[in-house]
Scaffold this active site. Structure first.
Site, PDB file in Angstrom:
ATOM      1  N   HIS A 276       0.778  -1.138  -0.069  1.00  0.00           N
ATOM      2  CA  HIS A 276       0.088   0.025  -0.019  1.00  0.00           C
ATOM      3  C   HIS A 276       1.019   1.178   0.119  1.00  0.00           C
ATOM      4  CE1 HIS A 276      -2.967   3.210   1.211  1.00  0.00           C
ATOM      5  NE2 HIS A 276      -3.918   2.203   1.031  1.00  0.00           N
TER       6      HIS A 276
ATOM      7  N   GLU B  23       0.605   4.086   1.183  1.00  0.00           N
ATOM      8  CA  GLU B  23       0.952   4.620   2.638  1.00  0.00           C
ATOM      9  C   GLU B  23       2.017   3.911   3.526  1.00  0.00           C
ATOM     10  OE1 GLU B  23      -1.362   5.622   6.822  1.00  0.00           O
ATOM     11  OE2 GLU B  23      -2.678   5.381   5.106  1.00  0.00           O
TER      12      GLU B  23
ATOM     13  N   THR C  91      -3.272   4.591   8.625  1.00  0.00           N
ATOM     14  CA  THR C  91      -4.262   5.034   9.080  1.00  0.00           C
ATOM     15  C   THR C  91      -5.657   4.527   8.762  1.00  0.00           C
ATOM     16  OG1 THR C  91      -4.475   6.629   7.130  1.00  0.00           O
ATOM     17  CG2 THR C  91      -2.973   7.384   9.077  1.00  0.00           C
TER      18      THR C  91
ATOM     19  N   CYS D 136      -7.044   7.064  11.925  1.00  0.00           N
ATOM     20  CA  CYS D 136      -7.650   8.505  11.490  1.00  0.00           C
ATOM     21  C   CYS D 136      -9.073   8.534  11.936  1.00  0.00           C
ATOM     22  CB  CYS D 136      -7.268   8.845  10.493  1.00  0.00           C
ATOM     23  SG  CYS D 136      -8.662   8.593   9.350  1.00  0.00           S
TER      24      CYS D 136
END
Length: 311
Positions: A126, A128, A166, A196
């Site tokens: 991913h 991120e 997140t 998040c």
């Protein structure tokens, strides 16, 4: 059999996605097309196609960006090596990294500077995860499951910390953190939970939705981490759960014998897609649409100074 559509609240765009899209649109407005974007700015096909139509060019490698061009980093963030490469190429750069992802980057650098090894809880591949792990040169390890914790090898168990992607499942991450703390009792936690607010709120909302529905439809693209997690969370509540990129992918047989149909959307899915899904489901003998109560989100992230309107 009459049906009711129940809508999760909140659903759809979060503040980080709103900001990322606005950065691309504003850059095109001020600097003109083409504007280059490293990776899909957010993981939604409709959004990416819309921005491409306005003049955004999505690339994976900076070698595909002409010298002197304007480049935008996606909401998922980038490794330090990408920033160095962009600087070497003399590119004008705007950073659409979600501020909550940037917070994790800052945490990783702080932990590394303090001499700690770092465990990254996330999904391999991913962007991120690649961006966060790329904030340091070494001493950071990826853990994807509870089973990974048992085979993890570190240099110093007393100088160990962890951070999280997140957009993970809150419940799954909780189990991994518990396993880490059981194996490494002295492990350091981040100053604040890395999942998040938007991920947490949407997962809480889909749990409430699934408790009241016979089927849940999540609007989101296949490569959207948070959308996939919403479908998984709903399925774990024991209801049929499906994820669709758009209304054309809905199958009539999914709704046979179902009286209460839940609909939600990932943080990168626009409301226009949700409304199209609702309109399509209405054709299956739906008599009413109701919206569940939920957390009101008021978070707004500012644009980079150079892209802010003058007035």
């Amino acid at each position: 059999m009459t049906k009711t559509i129940m809508l999760a609240n909140p659903r759809g765009f979060c503040a980080g996605v709103d900001r990322a899209i606005a950065i691309v649109e504003r850059a095109i407005e001020l600097y003109g097309a083409p504007i280059y974007v490293r990776h899909e700015v957010v993981h939604n096909r409709f959004v990416v196609d819309d921005l491409r139509g306005k003049g955004a060019v999505f690339i994976e490698e900076l070698k595909d960006v002409p010298p002197g061009s304007t480049l935008i980093y996606s909401a998922h963030g980038v490794p330090l090596s990408v920033r160095a490469e962009a600087e070497a190429l003399g590119l004008t750069v705007f950073d659409a990294t979600c501020p909550l992802v940037t917070k994790v980057h800052v945490e990783v650098k702080r932990m590394n500077k303090a001499g700690m090894e770092i465990i990254m809880i996330g999904h391999a591949g991913h962007p991120e995860v690649e961006g966060t792990m790329g904030q340091v040169d070494a001493g950071i390890y990826l853990v994807q499951t509870v089973d990974d914790v048992a085979t993890l090898r570190v240099v110093n168990e007393d100088q160990l910390s962890y951070v999280s992607q997140t957009t993970l499942s809150v419940d799954e991450t909780r189990d991994i953190i518990a396993a880490l703390k059981a194996r490494f009792p002295n492990i350091h936690s981040p100053k604040k939970d890395d999942i998040c607010y938007a991920t947490q709120n949407r997962q809480d909302a889909v749990k409430l939705l699934a408790d009241q529905c016979d089927i849940v439809v999540v609007v989101g693209s296949p490569n959207s981490s948070n959308s996939n997690r919403l479908r998984e969370v709903a399925a774990l509540k024991g209801v049929d759960a499906y994820m669709v990129d758009n209304a054309s992918l809905l199958e009539p047989e999914w709704f046979a014998g179902k009286r209460r149909v839940g609909v939600t959307a990932g943080a990168s899915a626009p409301e226009v897609l949700v409304q199209a899904v609702i309109d399509r489901i209405k054709a299956f003998d739906v008599t009413q649409v109701t919206e569940l109560p939920g957390v009101e989100e008021s978070t707004v992230f500012a644009l980079p100074p150079a892209l802010r309107p003058l007035f």
